[in-house]
Design a protein around this motif. Structure first.
Motif, PDB file in Angstrom:
ATOM      1  N   ARG A 186      -0.720 -17.812   0.187  1.00 13.27           N
ATOM      2  CA  ARG A 186      -2.056 -17.526  -0.330  1.00 13.27           C
ATOM      3  C   ARG A 186      -1.946 -16.340  -1.284  1.00 13.27           C
ATOM      4  O   ARG A 186      -1.938 -15.185  -0.867  1.00 13.27           O
ATOM      5  CB  ARG A 186      -3.008 -17.223   0.840  1.00 13.27           C
ATOM      6  N   VAL A 187      -1.888 -16.636  -2.573  1.00 17.75           N
ATOM      7  CA  VAL A 187      -1.733 -15.601  -3.592  1.00 17.75           C
ATOM      8  C   VAL A 187      -3.104 -15.031  -3.939  1.00 17.75           C
ATOM      9  O   VAL A 187      -3.990 -15.755  -4.387  1.00 17.75           O
ATOM     10  CB  VAL A 187      -1.055 -16.155  -4.863  1.00 17.75           C
ATOM     11  N   VAL A 188      -3.271 -13.733  -3.713  1.00 17.22           N
ATOM     12  CA  VAL A 188      -4.542 -13.073  -4.012  1.00 17.22           C
ATOM     13  C   VAL A 188      -4.416 -12.061  -5.146  1.00 17.22           C
ATOM     14  O   VAL A 188      -5.412 -11.547  -5.635  1.00 17.22           O
ATOM     15  CB  VAL A 188      -5.128 -12.370  -2.759  1.00 17.22           C
ATOM     16  N   CYS A 189      -3.173 -11.781  -5.561  1.00 21.56           N
ATOM     17  CA  CYS A 189      -2.976 -10.803  -6.632  1.00 21.56           C
ATOM     18  C   CYS A 189      -1.739 -11.182  -7.440  1.00 21.56           C
ATOM     19  O   CYS A 189      -0.684 -11.490  -6.870  1.00 21.56           O
ATOM     20  CB  CYS A 189      -2.817  -9.396  -6.063  1.00 21.56           C
ATOM     21  N   GLU A 190      -1.872 -11.163  -8.755  1.00 17.75           N
ATOM     22  CA  GLU A 190      -0.769 -11.421  -9.670  1.00 17.75           C
ATOM     23  C   GLU A 190      -0.688 -10.253 -10.643  1.00 17.75           C
ATOM     24  O   GLU A 190      -1.707  -9.838 -11.202  1.00 17.75           O
ATOM     25  CB  GLU A 190      -1.005 -12.734 -10.424  1.00 17.75           C
ATOM     26  N   VAL A 191       0.522  -9.709 -10.828  1.00 16.95           N
ATOM     27  CA  VAL A 191       0.694  -8.549 -11.709  1.00 16.95           C
ATOM     28  C   VAL A 191       1.670  -8.887 -12.827  1.00 16.95           C
ATOM     29  O   VAL A 191       2.498  -9.789 -12.694  1.00 16.95           O
ATOM     30  CB  VAL A 191       1.188  -7.309 -10.922  1.00 16.95           C
ATOM     31  N   SER A 192       1.578  -8.136 -13.919  1.00 12.94           N
ATOM     32  CA  SER A 192       2.428  -8.407 -15.081  1.00 12.94           C
ATOM     33  C   SER A 192       3.751  -7.657 -15.034  1.00 12.94           C
ATOM     34  O   SER A 192       4.661  -7.964 -15.799  1.00 12.94           O
ATOM     35  CB  SER A 192       1.684  -8.036 -16.364  1.00 12.94           C
ATOM     36  N   ASN A 193       3.866  -6.671 -14.145  1.00  8.82           N
ATOM     37  CA  ASN A 193       5.082  -5.870 -14.054  1.00  8.82           C
ATOM     38  C   ASN A 193       5.424  -5.631 -12.591  1.00  8.82           C
ATOM     39  O   ASN A 193       4.568  -5.215 -11.811  1.00  8.82           O
ATOM     40  CB  ASN A 193       4.896  -4.533 -14.779  1.00  8.82           C
ATOM     41  N   CYS A 194       6.684  -5.862 -12.230  1.00  5.19           N
ATOM     42  CA  CYS A 194       7.073  -5.767 -10.825  1.00  5.19           C
ATOM     43  C   CYS A 194       6.981  -4.339 -10.290  1.00  5.19           C
ATOM     44  O   CYS A 194       6.944  -4.136  -9.071  1.00  5.19           O
ATOM     45  CB  CYS A 194       8.475  -6.313 -10.625  1.00  5.19           C
ATOM     46  N   ILE A 195       6.942  -3.334 -11.161  1.00  8.81           N
ATOM     47  CA  ILE A 195       6.838  -1.947 -10.717  1.00  8.81           C
ATOM     48  C   ILE A 195       5.552  -1.722  -9.922  1.00  8.81           C
ATOM     49  O   ILE A 195       5.483  -0.855  -9.046  1.00  8.81           O
ATOM     50  CB  ILE A 195       6.919  -0.992 -11.929  1.00  8.81           C
ATOM     51  N   GLN A 196       4.530  -2.524 -10.214  1.00 12.61           N
ATOM     52  CA  GLN A 196       3.240  -2.369  -9.532  1.00 12.61           C
ATOM     53  C   GLN A 196       3.268  -2.886  -8.094  1.00 12.61           C
ATOM     54  O   GLN A 196       2.441  -2.485  -7.278  1.00 12.61           O
ATOM     55  CB  GLN A 196       2.153  -3.121 -10.322  1.00 12.61           C
ATOM     56  N   ILE A 197       4.194  -3.760  -7.770  1.00 11.96           N
ATOM     57  CA  ILE A 197       4.155  -4.454  -6.484  1.00 11.96           C
ATOM     58  C   ILE A 197       4.380  -3.524  -5.289  1.00 11.96           C
ATOM     59  O   ILE A 197       3.600  -3.552  -4.328  1.00 11.96           O
ATOM     60  CB  ILE A 197       5.159  -5.628  -6.482  1.00 11.96           C
ATOM     61  N   PRO A 198       5.435  -2.685  -5.257  1.00 13.05           N
ATOM     62  CA  PRO A 198       5.666  -1.872  -4.053  1.00 13.05           C
ATOM     63  C   PRO A 198       4.504  -0.953  -3.696  1.00 13.05           C
ATOM     64  O   PRO A 198       4.149  -0.829  -2.512  1.00 13.05           O
ATOM     65  CB  PRO A 198       6.919  -1.064  -4.415  1.00 13.05           C
ATOM     66  N   SER A 199       3.884  -0.304  -4.689  1.00 17.33           N
ATOM     67  CA  SER A 199       2.790   0.619  -4.372  1.00 17.33           C
ATOM     68  C   SER A 199       1.571  -0.124  -3.841  1.00 17.33           C
ATOM     69  O   SER A 199       0.869   0.374  -2.948  1.00 17.33           O
ATOM     70  CB  SER A 199       2.410   1.434  -5.608  1.00 17.33           C
ATOM     71  N   LEU A 200       1.320  -1.322  -4.354  1.00 15.03           N
ATOM     72  CA  LEU A 200       0.182  -2.101  -3.861  1.00 15.03           C
ATOM     73  C   LEU A 200       0.432  -2.610  -2.449  1.00 15.03           C
ATOM     74  O   LEU A 200      -0.481  -2.665  -1.622  1.00 15.03           O
ATOM     75  CB  LEU A 200      -0.103  -3.268  -4.814  1.00 15.03           C
ATOM     76  N   ILE A 201       1.667  -2.970  -2.141  1.00 17.56           N
ATOM     77  CA  ILE A 201       1.999  -3.385  -0.772  1.00 17.56           C
ATOM     78  C   ILE A 201       1.870  -2.203   0.183  1.00 17.56           C
ATOM     79  O   ILE A 201       1.325  -2.323   1.285  1.00 17.56           O
ATOM     80  CB  ILE A 201       3.430  -3.963  -0.715  1.00 17.56           C
ATOM     81  N   ALA A 202       2.366  -1.041  -0.242  1.00 15.51           N
ATOM     82  CA  ALA A 202       2.343   0.144   0.624  1.00 15.51           C
ATOM     83  C   ALA A 202       0.927   0.599   0.951  1.00 15.51           C
ATOM     84  O   ALA A 202       0.713   1.256   1.977  1.00 15.51           O
ATOM     85  CB  ALA A 202       3.117   1.287  -0.038  1.00 15.51           C
ATOM     86  N   SER A 203      -0.044   0.250   0.115  1.00 11.80           N
ATOM     87  CA  SER A 203      -1.411   0.714   0.334  1.00 11.80           C
ATOM     88  C   SER A 203      -2.363  -0.412   0.737  1.00 11.80           C
ATOM     89  O   SER A 203      -3.573  -0.271   0.634  1.00 11.80           O
ATOM     90  CB  SER A 203      -1.937   1.380  -0.945  1.00 11.80           C
ATOM     91  N   SER A 204      -1.809  -1.540   1.214  1.00  8.68           N
ATOM     92  CA  SER A 204      -2.654  -2.674   1.609  1.00  8.68           C
ATOM     93  C   SER A 204      -1.924  -3.505   2.655  1.00  8.68           C
ATOM     94  O   SER A 204      -0.815  -3.155   3.080  1.00  8.68           O
ATOM     95  CB  SER A 204      -2.976  -3.542   0.388  1.00  8.68           C
ATOM     96  N   ASP A 205      -2.535  -4.613   3.044  1.00  3.25           N
ATOM     97  CA  ASP A 205      -1.885  -5.549   3.964  1.00  3.25           C
ATOM     98  C   ASP A 205      -1.293  -6.745   3.218  1.00  3.25           C
ATOM     99  O   ASP A 205      -0.977  -7.774   3.831  1.00  3.25           O
ATOM    100  CB  ASP A 205      -2.885  -6.035   5.019  1.00  3.25           C
ATOM    101  N   LEU A 206      -1.126  -6.616   1.911  1.00  5.77           N
ATOM    102  CA  LEU A 206      -0.467  -7.664   1.138  1.00  5.77           C
ATOM    103  C   LEU A 206       1.024  -7.699   1.477  1.00  5.77           C
ATOM    104  O   LEU A 206       1.614  -6.685   1.872  1.00  5.77           O
ATOM    105  CB  LEU A 206      -0.627  -7.403  -0.360  1.00  5.77           C
ATOM    106  N   ILE A 207       1.640  -8.857   1.302  1.00  3.39           N
ATOM    107  CA  ILE A 207       3.091  -8.976   1.422  1.00  3.39           C
ATOM    108  C   ILE A 207       3.604  -9.636   0.149  1.00  3.39           C
ATOM    109  O   ILE A 207       2.846 -10.163  -0.656  1.00  3.39           O
ATOM    110  CB  ILE A 207       3.525  -9.780   2.668  1.00  3.39           C
TER     111      ILE A 207
END
Length: 305
Positions: free
Chosen positions: A214-235
């Protein structure tokens, strides 16, 4: 030799600005050189076209003998010497798959900072242009990506097939230490925007095992992914080397997936006509060693060849 080199660069890139960037020159210098060539040959050589310039019939007749002449000069002069990092003054332009930047570039930068004052890197991410396209357009000296097809005139050096892992924050309310197929399907996912073929392949591999995400977020740069995971329940499902590097800077769990995964081999691509350049060869070998070091705990690197 310089003026012929400029002619070749304009022909290859189809754009005076890109040719100047490739040569490490400013645009007026390249335009002035083109003006001298036009006077010498009494021909416009290049005419305005969509997104750049197009060669005239006379320029088309010149390119093969020009390239042969340049090849002879390069082989007989600087291009048959060893590349001296400490003395070189050069800008290398790299177009990379975003996930490979953190595993390949830091070691290269450290080596350059210790051994050279004249080398610079220009690193282009895939959000600007797909790496192989950047190489073919003359925007990059080297491309690193999951290259899924052979391209005439492009030399490929195989690296690895990335192993996928699952990444979640350490305080995730449902996922602690392991992850089940059901947890993977139920969780909200963040993904990197990718080439449609790559995305379709990944989803097909999951569907073949009865798994969806279940994809709820798509980003244009992978640098954004770790910080968003660390501050949410996304995987996220990420390449192992990138995930382990990210986990060193964020409070993340790195977990083996509860299903089989497959991927496409990462390769270093260079234009075949430039493989005799000692600088390009030095850069390719350095990137290969960086990949080997990044994979020191895994046996996923192919042998060069």
């Amino acid at each position: 030799m310089n003026i012929l080199h400029i002619f070749e660069a304009i022909y290859t890139t189809g754009n005076i600005t890109r040719a100047a960037r490739q040569l490490g020159m400013n645009q007026p210098t390249v335009s002035n050189a083109l003006g001298r060539l036009r006077e010498q040959f009494n021909d416009p050589l290049f005419q305005r076209a969509d997104k750049g310039v197009a060669p005239t019939p006379f320029a088309e007749s010149l390119i093969d003998p020009v390239r042969r002449s340049l090849a002879i000069l390069r082989d007989g002069l600087s291009f048959n010497r060893d590349f001296d990092v400490s003395q070189a003054v050069r800008t290398f332009r790299l177009a990379l798959n975003d996930f490979t930047v953190v595993s390949l570039i830091p070691g290269l930068l450290e080596d350059i900072s210790k051994r050279s004052t004249g080398l610079k890197l220009y690193v282009m991410g895939q959000e600007v242009m797909p790496p192989l396209e950047a190489l073919l357009a003359g925007e990059a000296d080297i491309a690193v990506d999951s290259i899924m097809r052979e391209v005439p005139g492009v030399d490929l050096m195989p690296l690895h097939v990335p192993l996928a892992v699952i990444v979640a924050r350490r305080g995730h309310p449902q996922i602690q230490g392991t992850i089940s197929k059901q947890q993977f399907c139920d969780a909200a996912h963040i993904v990197l925007k990718q080439d449609s073929r790559m995305r379709a392949h990944a989803e097909a591999v999951l569907l073949s095992q009865g798994i969806t995400r279940r994809v709820v977020c798509e980003v244009s740069n992978c640098i954004q992914i770790p910080s968003l995971i660390a501050s949410s329940d996304l995987i996220a499902m990420l390449p192992g080397p990138y995930a382990r590097t990210a986990a060193q800077h964020y409070d993340l769990q790195v977990l083996p997936p509860p299903f089989e995964t497959s991927g496409h081999r990462i390769q270093i691509a260079t234009l075949a006509e430039k493989t005799a350049d000692p600088g390009i060869d030095w850069l390719r070998q350095h990137l290969y060693r960086a990949a080997l070091n990044a994979a020191s705990s895994e046996s996923w690197l192919s042998q060069p060849g």
